[in-house]
Design a protein around this motif. Structure first.
Motif, PDB file in Angstrom:
ATOM      1  N   UNK A  19      -3.463  10.580   1.939  1.00 47.99           N
ATOM      2  CA  UNK A  19      -3.298  10.746   3.346  1.00 47.99           C
ATOM      3  C   UNK A  19      -3.226  12.274   3.104  1.00 47.99           C
ATOM      4  N   UNK A  20      -1.624  12.717   2.532  1.00 44.23           N
ATOM      5  CA  UNK A  20      -1.525  14.469   2.139  1.00 44.23           C
ATOM      6  C   UNK A  20      -2.656  14.577   1.479  1.00 44.23           C
ATOM      7  N   UNK A  21      -3.390  14.166   0.984  1.00 47.22           N
ATOM      8  CA  UNK A  21      -4.858  15.513   0.391  1.00 47.22           C
ATOM      9  C   UNK A  21      -5.704  14.584   1.384  1.00 47.22           C
ATOM     10  N   UNK A  22      -5.959  14.067   2.245  1.00 44.76           N
ATOM     11  CA  UNK A  22      -6.736  14.081   3.899  1.00 44.76           C
ATOM     12  C   UNK A  22      -6.925  14.984   4.540  1.00 44.76           C
ATOM     13  N   UNK A  23      -5.010  15.331   4.523  1.00 45.86           N
ATOM     14  CA  UNK A  23      -4.385  16.188   5.509  1.00 45.86           C
ATOM     15  C   UNK A  23      -4.728  17.875   5.117  1.00 45.86           C
ATOM     16  N   UNK A  24      -4.501  17.699   3.579  1.00 51.86           N
ATOM     17  CA  UNK A  24      -4.925  18.367   3.429  1.00 51.86           C
ATOM     18  C   UNK A  24      -6.879  19.352   3.351  1.00 51.86           C
ATOM     19  N   UNK A  25      -7.336  18.251   2.956  1.00 44.81           N
ATOM     20  CA  UNK A  25      -9.079  18.709   3.082  1.00 44.81           C
ATOM     21  C   UNK A  25      -9.096  18.310   4.865  1.00 44.81           C
ATOM     22  N   UNK A  26      -8.641  17.984   5.235  1.00 44.64           N
ATOM     23  CA  UNK A  26      -8.804  18.034   7.042  1.00 44.64           C
ATOM     24  C   UNK A  26      -8.401  20.085   7.387  1.00 44.64           C
ATOM     25  N   UNK A  27      -7.647  20.565   6.976  1.00 42.64           N
ATOM     26  CA  UNK A  27      -6.991  21.966   7.312  1.00 42.64           C
ATOM     27  C   UNK A  27      -7.763  22.309   6.620  1.00 42.64           C
ATOM     28  N   UNK A  28      -8.800  22.359   4.943  1.00 40.42           N
ATOM     29  CA  UNK A  28      -9.765  23.192   5.019  1.00 40.42           C
ATOM     30  C   UNK A  28     -10.636  23.169   5.827  1.00 40.42           C
ATOM     31  N   UNK A 162       2.970  15.781  -4.334  1.00 40.34           N
ATOM     32  CA  UNK A 162       3.071  17.311  -4.652  1.00 40.34           C
ATOM     33  C   UNK A 162       1.893  18.498  -4.368  1.00 40.34           C
ATOM     34  N   UNK A 163       0.628  18.052  -4.948  1.00 37.51           N
ATOM     35  CA  UNK A 163      -0.479  19.467  -4.783  1.00 37.51           C
ATOM     36  C   UNK A 163      -0.549  19.627  -3.688  1.00 37.51           C
ATOM     37  N   UNK A 164      -1.274  18.157  -2.680  1.00 38.32           N
ATOM     38  CA  UNK A 164      -1.120  17.693  -1.492  1.00 38.32           C
ATOM     39  C   UNK A 164       0.012  18.787  -0.728  1.00 38.32           C
ATOM     40  N   UNK A 165       0.947  18.730  -1.007  1.00 35.55           N
ATOM     41  CA  UNK A 165       1.634  19.367   0.031  1.00 35.55           C
ATOM     42  C   UNK A 165       2.103  21.035   0.286  1.00 35.55           C
ATOM     43  N   UNK A 166       1.991  20.771  -1.729  1.00 39.57           N
ATOM     44  CA  UNK A 166       1.860  22.563  -1.936  1.00 39.57           C
ATOM     45  C   UNK A 166       0.387  23.166  -1.067  1.00 39.57           C
ATOM     46  N   UNK A 167      -0.693  22.652  -1.331  1.00 41.96           N
ATOM     47  CA  UNK A 167      -1.279  22.669  -0.761  1.00 41.96           C
ATOM     48  C   UNK A 167      -1.825  23.201   0.643  1.00 41.96           C
ATOM     49  N   UNK A 168      -0.946  22.597   1.288  1.00 41.04           N
ATOM     50  CA  UNK A 168      -1.219  21.857   3.693  1.00 41.04           C
ATOM     51  C   UNK A 168       0.099  24.001   3.456  1.00 41.04           C
ATOM     52  N   UNK A 169       0.671  23.471   2.889  1.00 40.74           N
ATOM     53  CA  UNK A 169       2.047  24.861   3.139  1.00 40.74           C
ATOM     54  C   UNK A 169       0.983  25.483   2.077  1.00 40.74           C
ATOM     55  N   UNK A 198       2.363  23.161 -11.358  1.00 36.32           N
ATOM     56  CA  UNK A 198       4.527  23.047 -11.423  1.00 36.32           C
ATOM     57  C   UNK A 198       5.571  21.767 -10.925  1.00 36.32           C
ATOM     58  N   UNK A 199       5.064  21.387 -10.460  1.00 36.53           N
ATOM     59  CA  UNK A 199       6.198  21.115  -9.525  1.00 36.53           C
ATOM     60  C   UNK A 199       5.943  19.814  -9.752  1.00 36.53           C
ATOM     61  N   UNK A 200       5.028  19.444 -10.349  1.00 37.91           N
ATOM     62  CA  UNK A 200       4.602  17.728 -10.480  1.00 37.91           C
ATOM     63  C   UNK A 200       5.076  17.579 -11.784  1.00 37.91           C
ATOM     64  N   UNK A 201       4.160  18.448 -12.566  1.00 43.63           N
ATOM     65  CA  UNK A 201       4.931  18.551 -14.364  1.00 43.63           C
ATOM     66  C   UNK A 201       7.263  18.567 -14.000  1.00 43.63           C
TER      67      UNK A 201
END
Length: 516
Positions: A19-28, A162-169, A198-201
């Protein structure tokens, strides 16, 4: 452990990630559409992602997790922790070298992946910015393998959020500032990817500490020599060699397809990327979740030579695939325009882009069952530490996929690439299934006939309903809120119809609550 509950937990957390990935891709899609710069980013992101699948969650995980699970089952936690320390040390040294070489050789990597890019130099810059991502994610794969072996599935499944949230940010906050500073805005996504890795790790470390398995990585020459001398490291490397070849075959197919798409025309790489994101929704929720749960269980059953439990786990996984992946495949085939329009049709993503993304999405729908089934069938070989058989099958499938590209692409364009992958996945799954049956590793349990009839009837009703819904609205002509509302209503109705039909024919979901 309730395997259905574990798989459901992973699926729910993966759902949050998607879901967060789709939010990111929608912005992209809204900001960059499917143009030359989006093509450049897609290629730049795929290069470290490709290597991550080779050295991280692909070949490494396939070799490491079965050995780790078998070692823990036979020798206990102390011996297993020594293995973890040695493997982590060798892996870290290898990643340092790979990341340094990748940054230096980025132009060559981009040329090999997609020489036809209109924004070739931009792809090189973003590749260099994102290449260290492979280091972070390979260590995340190591951590996930450890946590999954200890049956701690939640943290590895949740971290992709976390990856999706950082890309959205980065898109919301950093991209406008990049534009103000005269830097191409899409470069902000490359920064977001690095921070996300980095955050995922970072979030794996507390979870590893709680089970007492935080890897002790040595960065001196003597510690590297000691780690290299550990017999478990060589067992992992011996298993990695054929696994690396097998994963390389799959990634080589992706590389070839991306290269072809870069010459089809501007936007083709992006259209495939958006379709791929939608296709990965069910494959991640179903295939990845089942694979993660099954590998440790299958490896433990193999270690104790419990053939009945081994076969039973595979049967359970295959039935869940039929139950959940088949309706998803039908939805991609009969309801694709609505899905793409609701998620991406805004801003720079035009109605033409919707149409061009729908075509490969339907191509992926043809082979969704195969794409998901491979995630369950291949672990059936990995747990037996037989990686050579899936590799041989993968090589055959690669050759046939590229032959199909010669047939499909001239007539279907970029959609032909997706169709080739789908048909290849169906063939791959079929050959894996036949291989397990011939090896005597899998014997279907009674009841498949009645089960198949119930699922088939419910899926047919769902398909008819979604086919009507697909033509009931002008999905590209509706306003955003209307599109979202109508799709939620139609998909909610489809779920009620499907599961209601299953229940009416006597199928109870409680029968899948298998314990392992």
């Amino acid at each position: 452990m309730n395997l259905l509950r574990a798989a459901s937990t992973i699926s729910l957390l993966t759902l949050a990630s998607r879901i967060t990935g789709f939010a990111s891709q929608m912005l992209q899609a809204s900001l960059f559409g499917a143009g030359a710069w989006m093509d450049a980013f897609t290629v730049a992101f795929r290069i470290p992602n490709l290597l991550r699948r080779l050295f991280g969650e692909g070949a490494f995980s396939q070799a490491f997790v079965p050995i780790l699970a078998a070692t823990r089952a036979r020798d206990g936690d102390a011996v297993t922790r020594a293995l973890i320390d040695a493997v982590a040390t060798v892996l870290s040294w290898a990643l340092l070298v790979i990341c340094a070489l990748g940054v230096i050789a980025a132009p060559v990597a981009v040329w090999l992946m997609a020489s036809g890019l209109a924004r070739f130099d931009g792809a090189v810059v973003m590749t260099r910015w994102m290449f260290p991502y492979i280091g972070f994610m390979s260590l995340v794969a190591l951590s996930a393998g450890i946590l999954n072996t200890w049956k701690r599935f939640a943290v590895p499944a949740a971290t992709p959020v976390l990856l999706n949230l950082t890309v959205i940010a980065s898109l919301w906050w950093l991209a406008p500032r990049f534009e103000h500073w005269g830097i191409t805005p899409i470069y902000a996504m490359a920064v977001g990817v690095m921070l996300g890795g980095a955050l995922q790790l970072a979030v794996q470390i507390p979870a590893l500490r709680r089970i007492g398995c935080t890897p002790r990585i040595g960065f001196t020459a003597s510690s590297m020599r000691a780690a290299w001398a550990h017999p478990g490291v060589h067992r992992v490397l011996r298993q990695m060699a054929p696994a690396l070849l097998g994963v390389s075959v799959a990634q080589l197919s992706l590389l070839i397809n991306t290269h072809i798409a870069s010459h089809v025309g501007v936007g083709a790489v992006s259209w495939l990327f958006y379709a791929d994101r939608l296709m990965e929704f069910p494959t991640a929720l179903l295939g990845v979740a089942l694979g993660v749960v099954l590998i440790p269980q299958l490896s433990a059953a193999q270690a104790f030579d419990d053939k009945q439990a081994y076969s039973g786990h595979l049967d359970w996984g295959l039935r869940l695939i039929c139950l959940l992946a088949l309706p998803c495949a039908v939805a991609l085939l009969v309801f694709p325009n609505a899905l793409v329009a609701v998620l991406f049709h805004r801003g720079a993503f035009s109605a033409t882009d919707v149409e061009q993304t729908v075509a490969p999405l339907m191509g992926y729908g043809v082979g969704l069952m195969g794409l998901v089934a491979v995630k369950v069938l291949a672990p059936g070989f990995y747990a037996r530490q037989d990686i050579r058989t899936p590799v041989k099958i993968a090589v055959i499938v690669l050759v046939l996929t590229q032959l199909m590209n010669l047939l499909f692409v001239p007539y279907l364009g970029h959609a032909g690439l997706a169709l080739s992958i789908s048909v290849g996945a169906l063939l791959n799954a079929t050959l894996l299934f036949v291989g397990l049956r011939r090896a005597g590793a899998y014997t279907p349990l009674p009841g498949w006939g009645a089960f198949g009839l119930r699922v088939g009837l419910a899926t047919a009703l769902l398909g008819a309903y979604l086919s009507w819904a697909a033509h009931a609205r002008d999905w590209t002509g509706l306003a955003d809120a209307q599109r979202v509302g109508w799709m939620a209503a139609y998909l909610g109705g489809a779920m009620l119809l499907y599961f209601g039909s299953l229940r009416a024919t006597g199928l109870k979901l409680g029968q899948f609550a298998r314990r392992g």
